[in-house]
Scaffold this active site. Structure first.
Site, PDB file in Angstrom:
ATOM      1  N   ARG A  69      -9.733  -2.886   6.132  1.00 43.86           N
ATOM      2  CA  ARG A  69      -9.225  -2.934   7.513  1.00 43.86           C
ATOM      3  C   ARG A  69      -8.387  -1.691   7.820  1.00 43.86           C
ATOM      4  O   ARG A  69      -7.672  -1.186   6.946  1.00 43.86           O
ATOM      5  CB  ARG A  69      -8.325  -4.169   7.708  1.00 43.86           C
ATOM      6  CG  ARG A  69      -9.079  -5.480   7.676  1.00 43.86           C
ATOM      7  CD  ARG A  69      -8.142  -6.651   7.811  1.00 43.86           C
ATOM      8  NE  ARG A  69      -7.272  -6.805   6.640  1.00 43.86           N
ATOM      9  CZ  ARG A  69      -6.285  -7.687   6.550  1.00 43.86           C
ATOM     10  NH1 ARG A  69      -6.023  -8.483   7.566  1.00 43.86           N
ATOM     11  NH2 ARG A  69      -5.551  -7.775   5.454  1.00 43.86           N
TER      12      ARG A  69
ATOM     13  N   THR B 184      -9.531  -4.856   1.767  1.00 44.09           N
ATOM     14  CA  THR B 184     -10.360  -5.410   2.844  1.00 44.09           C
ATOM     15  C   THR B 184     -11.009  -4.331   3.710  1.00 44.09           C
ATOM     16  O   THR B 184     -11.843  -4.653   4.557  1.00 44.09           O
ATOM     17  CB  THR B 184      -9.511  -6.313   3.766  1.00 44.09           C
ATOM     18  OG1 THR B 184      -8.436  -5.518   4.302  1.00 44.09           O
ATOM     19  CG2 THR B 184      -8.945  -7.496   3.006  1.00 44.09           C
TER      20      THR B 184
ATOM     21  N   GLY C 161      -4.464  -4.280  -3.794  1.00 41.62           N
ATOM     22  CA  GLY C 161      -5.469  -3.246  -4.063  1.00 41.62           C
ATOM     23  C   GLY C 161      -4.726  -1.990  -4.440  1.00 41.62           C
ATOM     24  O   GLY C 161      -4.111  -1.365  -3.586  1.00 41.62           O
ATOM     25  N   HIS C 162      -4.708  -1.651  -5.725  1.00 42.16           N
ATOM     26  CA  HIS C 162      -3.935  -0.502  -6.216  1.00 42.16           C
ATOM     27  C   HIS C 162      -4.909   0.599  -6.624  1.00 42.16           C
ATOM     28  O   HIS C 162      -5.723   0.405  -7.531  1.00 42.16           O
ATOM     29  CB  HIS C 162      -3.052  -0.923  -7.396  1.00 42.16           C
ATOM     30  CG  HIS C 162      -2.001  -1.927  -7.006  1.00 42.16           C
ATOM     31  ND1 HIS C 162      -1.112  -2.451  -7.894  1.00 42.16           N
ATOM     32  CD2 HIS C 162      -1.698  -2.484  -5.805  1.00 42.16           C
ATOM     33  CE1 HIS C 162      -0.311  -3.293  -7.264  1.00 42.16           C
ATOM     34  NE2 HIS C 162      -0.655  -3.337  -5.991  1.00 42.16           N
TER      35      HIS C 162
ATOM     36  N   GLN D  46       2.039  -6.001  -3.269  1.00 43.44           N
ATOM     37  CA  GLN D  46       2.497  -6.121  -1.887  1.00 43.44           C
ATOM     38  C   GLN D  46       3.776  -5.278  -1.699  1.00 43.44           C
ATOM     39  O   GLN D  46       3.929  -4.269  -2.353  1.00 43.44           O
ATOM     40  CB  GLN D  46       2.713  -7.584  -1.472  1.00 43.44           C
ATOM     41  CG  GLN D  46       1.422  -8.391  -1.361  1.00 43.44           C
ATOM     42  CD  GLN D  46       0.865  -8.856  -2.687  1.00 43.44           C
ATOM     43  OE1 GLN D  46       1.553  -9.484  -3.472  1.00 43.44           O
ATOM     44  NE2 GLN D  46      -0.380  -8.545  -2.958  1.00 43.44           N
TER      45      GLN D  46
ATOM     46  N   ARG E 239       2.876 -28.721  -6.808  1.00 46.36           N
ATOM     47  CA  ARG E 239       2.679 -29.343  -8.118  1.00 46.36           C
ATOM     48  C   ARG E 239       1.296 -29.979  -8.289  1.00 46.36           C
ATOM     49  O   ARG E 239       1.127 -31.008  -8.916  1.00 46.36           O
ATOM     50  CB  ARG E 239       3.796 -30.353  -8.408  1.00 46.36           C
ATOM     51  CG  ARG E 239       5.138 -29.660  -8.482  1.00 46.36           C
ATOM     52  CD  ARG E 239       6.284 -30.579  -8.333  1.00 46.36           C
ATOM     53  NE  ARG E 239       6.331 -31.156  -7.014  1.00 46.36           N
ATOM     54  CZ  ARG E 239       7.281 -31.989  -6.608  1.00 46.36           C
ATOM     55  NH1 ARG E 239       8.250 -32.331  -7.423  1.00 46.36           N
ATOM     56  NH2 ARG E 239       7.259 -32.473  -5.388  1.00 46.36           N
TER      57      ARG E 239
ATOM     58  N   ASP F 207       0.809  -1.229   0.000  1.00 51.80           N
ATOM     59  CA  ASP F 207       0.000   0.000   0.000  1.00 51.80           C
ATOM     60  C   ASP F 207       0.838   1.273   0.000  1.00 51.80           C
ATOM     61  O   ASP F 207       0.427   2.302   0.552  1.00 51.80           O
ATOM     62  CB  ASP F 207      -0.960   0.019   1.211  1.00 51.80           C
ATOM     63  CG  ASP F 207      -1.889  -1.179   1.213  1.00 51.80           C
ATOM     64  OD1 ASP F 207      -2.193  -1.678   0.115  1.00 51.80           O
ATOM     65  OD2 ASP F 207      -2.297  -1.604   2.306  1.00 51.80           O
TER      66      ASP F 207
ATOM     67  N   THR G 264      -5.604 -11.610   3.576  1.00 48.26           N
ATOM     68  CA  THR G 264      -6.769 -10.960   2.963  1.00 48.26           C
ATOM     69  C   THR G 264      -7.872 -11.989   2.673  1.00 48.26           C
ATOM     70  O   THR G 264      -8.948 -11.627   2.221  1.00 48.26           O
ATOM     71  CB  THR G 264      -6.370 -10.293   1.634  1.00 48.26           C
ATOM     72  OG1 THR G 264      -5.851 -11.306   0.765  1.00 48.26           O
ATOM     73  CG2 THR G 264      -5.327  -9.207   1.843  1.00 48.26           C
TER      74      THR G 264
ATOM     75  N   ALA H 234      -7.328  -0.990   0.865  1.00 47.74           N
ATOM     76  CA  ALA H 234      -8.055  -0.849  -0.397  1.00 47.74           C
ATOM     77  C   ALA H 234      -8.760  -2.152  -0.777  1.00 47.74           C
ATOM     78  O   ALA H 234      -9.724  -2.153  -1.540  1.00 47.74           O
ATOM     79  CB  ALA H 234      -7.096  -0.423  -1.512  1.00 47.74           C
TER      80      ALA H 234
ATOM     81  N   LYS I  30       1.766   2.300  -5.076  1.00 43.41           N
ATOM     82  CA  LYS I  30       2.347   1.793  -6.329  1.00 43.41           C
ATOM     83  C   LYS I  30       1.449   2.087  -7.529  1.00 43.41           C
ATOM     84  O   LYS I  30       1.920   2.506  -8.589  1.00 43.41           O
ATOM     85  CB  LYS I  30       2.574   0.267  -6.219  1.00 43.41           C
ATOM     86  CG  LYS I  30       3.543  -0.127  -5.120  1.00 43.41           C
ATOM     87  CD  LYS I  30       3.654  -1.632  -4.975  1.00 43.41           C
ATOM     88  CE  LYS I  30       2.426  -2.303  -4.419  1.00 43.41           C
ATOM     89  NZ  LYS I  30       2.103  -1.979  -3.022  1.00 43.41           N
ATOM     90  N   GLY I  31       0.133   1.842  -7.331  1.00 41.85           N
ATOM     91  CA  GLY I  31      -0.812   2.010  -8.440  1.00 41.85           C
ATOM     92  C   GLY I  31      -0.756   3.420  -9.005  1.00 41.85           C
ATOM     93  O   GLY I  31      -0.676   3.611 -10.215  1.00 41.85           O
TER      94      GLY I  31
END
Ligand code: GDP
Ligand code: IMO
Ligand code: MG
Length: 421
Positions: free
Chosen positions: A300, A298, A39-40, A221, A142, A12, A128, A296, A15-16
């Site tokens: 929280r 959840t 969440g961006h 992240q 696998r 958070d 999340t 963005a 970055k977005g």
């Protein structure tokens, strides 16, 4: 040539917004890890958009957006996001490509995530609950299903086989099995997913690089949530660091050029785990309130504290950061004084290297404080207008990390970014 932009803290970092800003310099934006746990947030004029799986270049005309093999995709969440983006007039099918090697998140992965967290009780990770951990476990174990599998005639059988394995685990854990109720929406979303371009992305991307196209890889992240170098076990399940882009996109390190590392001018964390510079007092609450620090994905409340230069220096080293981007600098305008953690006190010793045993250790942060700025940063447009106090903070960050601060973000809006030269 590939530049990468990633988070240096616990996610958070903004970055977005920065990817959206830098996007005009690139032809391709590619996500290489994570999934709908991300969440961006972007602002288009006054409209807020939160992206989870789709790269943040999607609102730039002509841009190709790639979801790489290192990403995990929940068809249901993906479809919701697509509909949201399409409502803004974007022809998503024309500008989105998906690697056939990306893994699928099934409804049962989400049930396993919930079961695992509730079994951990007070030691829970604070996931999340998007099914990320169980999906990456099936990948490395696998057993996973990949996007390419949805095109196979026996997909439903493969799905059933994996679901049954998961049901057995849920039974052993005495956990709730509510998978069936989510299946209709899942299969409907799988059908919708088939309408997008599913490709051998490693070949396509290498071809684009050979042709001289410029790529920006968008991290999700943050470094302190990296599966190898984060505050394990309170981490996510992928490599969030620069190295992750080679495995998450299928390209060689020789292509990697700039590494943009994004950090807030303070620090936040959502979920459990160590956070040495956390402020559990009124100052922390003020940061949360003014910074609107609520998740963005959840919703929280995010834990808040001062910037941690021990962790930041470590993150710069692990990622080979070439350019630092400081976000949310405007929030510090409101603070009476601003702190920066310059070292940790552990057992009467001063520590400057981020320690392995951070979970079991009592860490007392040492701070340098800066007095309230003499003018606001939020209204600054040029580097020379940045207030003295914040300039001093930048100098400390650069001195301690050895990396120049290239951009300062001073508002959520698309254009609120100051370029430092
Ligand atoms: P990401 O996951 O790293 O993309 O970050 P998030 O979108 O989860 O959280 C960052 C939040 O800060 C979002 O609400 C952004 O709109 C907001 N934001 C980003 N940069 C700035 C900034 O410089 N100032 C302010 N006030 N808000 C910002
Ligand atoms: P962006 O890309 C902040 C955190 C969760 C939890 C831990 C593990 O928006 O920065 P997971 O669901 O991955 O099993 O959760 O990681 N977490 C994030 N925190 N931003 C994120 O993404 C996050 N993605 C996961 O809160 O502590
Ligand atoms: Mg986020």
């Amino acid at each position: 040539m590939v530049d990468v932009l990633l988070g240096l803290q616990w996610g958070d970092e903004g970055k977005g917004k920065i990817v959206d800003f830098l996007a005009k310099e690139y032809q391709i934006i590619a996500r290489f890890q994570g999934g709908p746990n991300a969440g961006h947030t972007l602002y288009l004029d006054d409209k807020k958009i939160v992206l989870h799986t789709i790269p943040s270049g999607v609102f730039h005309p002509g841009m190709i957006n790639l979801i790489g093999n290192g990403v995990v995709i929940d068809p249901v969440s993906f479809l919701e996001e697509c509909n949201d983006i399409k409502s803004h007039g974007i022809n998503l099918k024309a500008c989105l490509k998906i690697s056939e090697r990306a893994h699928l998140i099934l409804p049962s992965h989400k049930a396993l995530d919930r079961a695992s967290e509730s079994a951990k009780g007070k030691d829970k990770i604070g996931s999340t609950l998007k099914g990320i951990g169980p999906t990456y476990m099936d990948k490395t174990g696998r057993n996973g299903l990949r996007i390419g599998d949805i095109l196979k005639p026996d997909f439903k059988q493969r799905y059933q086989n994996l679901k049954q394995k998961h049901q057995q685990i849920l039974k052993n854990m005495q956990a709730e099995d509510d998978i069936d109720q989510f299946e209709p929406a899942f299969f409907e979303a799988v059908e919708a997913l088939k309408e997008y371009e599913i490709i051998a992305a490693e070949f396509w991307l290498n071809d684009q690089l050979q042709k001289g196209q410029k790529v920006l890889a968008e991290g999700a992240q943050g470094t302190m949530l990296d599966i190898d170098f984060g505050t394990y076990p309170f981490v996510t399940s992928s490599n969030t660091i620069t190295a992750g882009l080679c495995t998450g996109l299928g390209i060689a390190p020789k292509w990697v050029n700039k590494v943009y590392g994004v950090s807030k001018a303070y620090c936040t964390r959502v979920g459990s785990g160590p956070f040495p510079s956390e402020l559990l007092d009124a100052t922390g609450e003020k940061l949360r309130e003014i910074g609107k620090e609520f998740g963005a994905t959840t919703g929280r409340p995010r834990r808040c504290g001062w910037i941690d230069l021990v962790a930041l220096k470590y993150a710069c080293m692990i990622n080979g950061v070439t350019d630092l981007v400081l976000t949310k600098s405007d929030i510090l305008d409101e603070m009476d004084s601003v702190g920066a953690c310059t070292s940790y006190q552990i057992d009467r010793q001063e520590i400057k290297d981020f320690p392995y045993d951070i979970i079991e250790t009592t860490v007392t942060p040492n701070y340098t404080y800066f007095p309230k700025w003499d003018k606001p940063l939020s209204t600054c447009e040029r580097a020379q207008d940045i207030p003295r106090g914040f300039r001093d903070l930048i100098a400390l960050i650069e001195q301690q990390t050895g990396v120049p601060v290239t951009y300062v973000s001073n508002g959520a809006g698309r254009s609120q970014l100051i370029h430092l030269v």
